[in-house]
Design an enzyme around this catalytic site. Sequence first.
Site, PDB file in Angstrom:
ATOM      1  N   GLY A   1      49.162  48.193  22.088  1.00 11.73           N
ATOM      2  CA  GLY A   1      48.832  47.004  22.866  1.00 11.73           C
ATOM      3  C   GLY A   1      48.666  45.818  21.937  1.00 11.73           C
ATOM      4  O   GLY A   1      48.372  45.979  20.751  1.00 11.73           O
TER       5      GLY A   1
ATOM      6  N   GLN B   1      45.980  37.545  19.229  1.00 12.18           N
ATOM      7  CA  GLN B   1      46.214  38.268  17.972  1.00 12.18           C
ATOM      8  C   GLN B   1      47.399  37.718  17.194  1.00 12.18           C
ATOM      9  O   GLN B   1      47.549  38.019  16.001  1.00 12.18           O
ATOM     10  CB  GLN B   1      46.429  39.767  18.249  1.00 12.18           C
ATOM     11  CG  GLN B   1      45.156  40.471  18.717  1.00 12.18           C
ATOM     12  CD  GLN B   1      45.409  41.944  18.963  1.00 12.18           C
ATOM     13  OE1 GLN B   1      45.924  42.306  20.010  1.00 12.18           O
ATOM     14  NE2 GLN B   1      45.086  42.788  18.007  1.00 12.18           N
TER      15      GLN B   1
ATOM     16  N   CYS C   1      42.203  48.835  16.252  1.00 12.79           N
ATOM     17  CA  CYS C   1      42.743  47.523  16.607  1.00 12.79           C
ATOM     18  C   CYS C   1      43.661  47.053  15.491  1.00 12.79           C
ATOM     19  O   CYS C   1      43.325  47.180  14.311  1.00 12.79           O
ATOM     20  CB  CYS C   1      41.594  46.540  16.799  1.00 12.79           C
ATOM     21  SG  CYS C   1      42.133  44.884  17.264  1.00 12.79           S
ATOM     22  N   LEU C   2      44.820  46.505  15.866  1.00  9.10           N
ATOM     23  CA  LEU C   2      45.762  46.011  14.860  1.00  9.10           C
ATOM     24  C   LEU C   2      45.162  44.868  14.046  1.00  9.10           C
ATOM     25  O   LEU C   2      45.624  44.591  12.942  1.00  9.10           O
ATOM     26  CB  LEU C   2      47.059  45.562  15.544  1.00  9.10           C
ATOM     27  CG  LEU C   2      47.896  46.695  16.173  1.00  9.10           C
ATOM     28  CD1 LEU C   2      49.017  46.119  17.018  1.00  9.10           C
ATOM     29  CD2 LEU C   2      48.452  47.621  15.098  1.00  9.10           C
TER      30      LEU C   2
ATOM     31  N   HIS D   1      40.840  46.998  26.443  1.00  9.69           N
ATOM     32  CA  HIS D   1      40.785  46.518  25.048  1.00  9.69           C
ATOM     33  C   HIS D   1      41.550  45.190  24.921  1.00  9.69           C
ATOM     34  O   HIS D   1      41.061  44.231  24.312  1.00  9.69           O
ATOM     35  CB  HIS D   1      41.384  47.593  24.134  1.00  9.69           C
ATOM     36  CG  HIS D   1      41.467  47.218  22.681  1.00  9.69           C
ATOM     37  ND1 HIS D   1      40.764  47.893  21.689  1.00  9.69           N
ATOM     38  CD2 HIS D   1      42.183  46.262  22.028  1.00  9.69           C
ATOM     39  CE1 HIS D   1      41.042  47.332  20.512  1.00  9.69           C
ATOM     40  NE2 HIS D   1      41.905  46.358  20.689  1.00  9.69           N
ATOM     41  N   GLU D   2      42.746  45.141  25.513  1.00 11.44           N
ATOM     42  CA  GLU D   2      43.565  43.919  25.385  1.00 11.44           C
ATOM     43  C   GLU D   2      42.971  42.762  26.189  1.00 11.44           C
ATOM     44  O   GLU D   2      42.991  41.614  25.737  1.00 11.44           O
ATOM     45  CB  GLU D   2      45.007  44.196  25.810  1.00 11.44           C
ATOM     46  CG  GLU D   2      45.739  45.282  25.015  1.00 11.44           C
ATOM     47  CD  GLU D   2      45.607  45.139  23.510  1.00 11.44           C
ATOM     48  OE1 GLU D   2      45.514  44.011  22.998  1.00 11.44           O
ATOM     49  OE2 GLU D   2      45.577  46.186  22.833  1.00 11.44           O
TER      50      GLU D   2
ATOM     51  N   HIS E   1      40.371  41.054  24.328  1.00  4.90           N
ATOM     52  CA  HIS E   1      40.886  40.090  23.342  1.00  4.90           C
ATOM     53  C   HIS E   1      41.018  38.688  23.941  1.00  4.90           C
ATOM     54  O   HIS E   1      40.825  37.692  23.251  1.00  4.90           O
ATOM     55  CB  HIS E   1      42.255  40.525  22.811  1.00  4.90           C
ATOM     56  CG  HIS E   1      42.205  41.475  21.650  1.00  4.90           C
ATOM     57  ND1 HIS E   1      41.591  41.157  20.452  1.00  4.90           N
ATOM     58  CD2 HIS E   1      42.699  42.724  21.494  1.00  4.90           C
ATOM     59  CE1 HIS E   1      41.710  42.180  19.616  1.00  4.90           C
ATOM     60  NE2 HIS E   1      42.378  43.152  20.219  1.00  4.90           N
TER      61      HIS E   1
HETATM   62 ZN    ZN Z   1      42.807  44.997  19.429  1.00  3.89          ZN
END
Ligand code: ZN
Length: 161
Positions: A47, A52, A89-90, A131-132, A135
Site C-alpha cells: 500500500g 508518502q 511502513c515503507l 494504515h493507508e 497516512h
Molecule cells: Zn505506511
Amino acid sequence: MAVKIIRMEGDPVLRQVAKPIPEVTSNIQKLLTDLADTMYDTGNGIGLAAPQIGILKRAIVVDVGEGLIELVNPEVIASEGEQIGPEGCLSIPGVSGDVLRANRVSVKALNRHGEEFEITGEGMLARCLLHEIDHLNGILFTDHVRRMATGAEQRPGKRKK
Ligand code: ZN
C-alpha cells in the site's frame, strides 16, 4: 513508469492532513499511476498513500496480492471486530510492531474515473486500507504501537517484549 521518492519518517509532510480531491482529473490519474509504480518498485509494498510521495491529496493504492485497488477520497463507512498483527511502513524501513485494527472495514471512495464505489476488506486488506487512510490524516502506525505499549504498561500482566 514514474517511480517517486518515498518520504521517510521525520519528513513533516507525513504529519499533515491531506486535502480532499474535488475532481478526478488526468493529473489525479497520473498520481494514482505514480503511486502504484512506486509501490510495486519497492518489491514488498502492499500500500502507498499520496503524502508518502510528498503529495498532500487524499489518494491511496493498495495491493495485498489480489490486484491493484486505487482509492480517491477514501472514507471508512463501517468497521467491525478486532485484529492485532504486525505492521510495517515503507516510510519507516526496518521497523515493525503490533497494531490493533478493525478486522473488517467497508470503505467508500472514487475510482480513477471519478465513480463512487465501495469495498469491504477483511484481515490483511482491512489492515492495509486503515494504515493507508491513516497516512491521509498524518498518522503513522508507530503512533498506534506506542498507544498499545502505553496500554500494556497499565496492565503489567499483558506486557509483551
Ligand atoms: Zn505506511
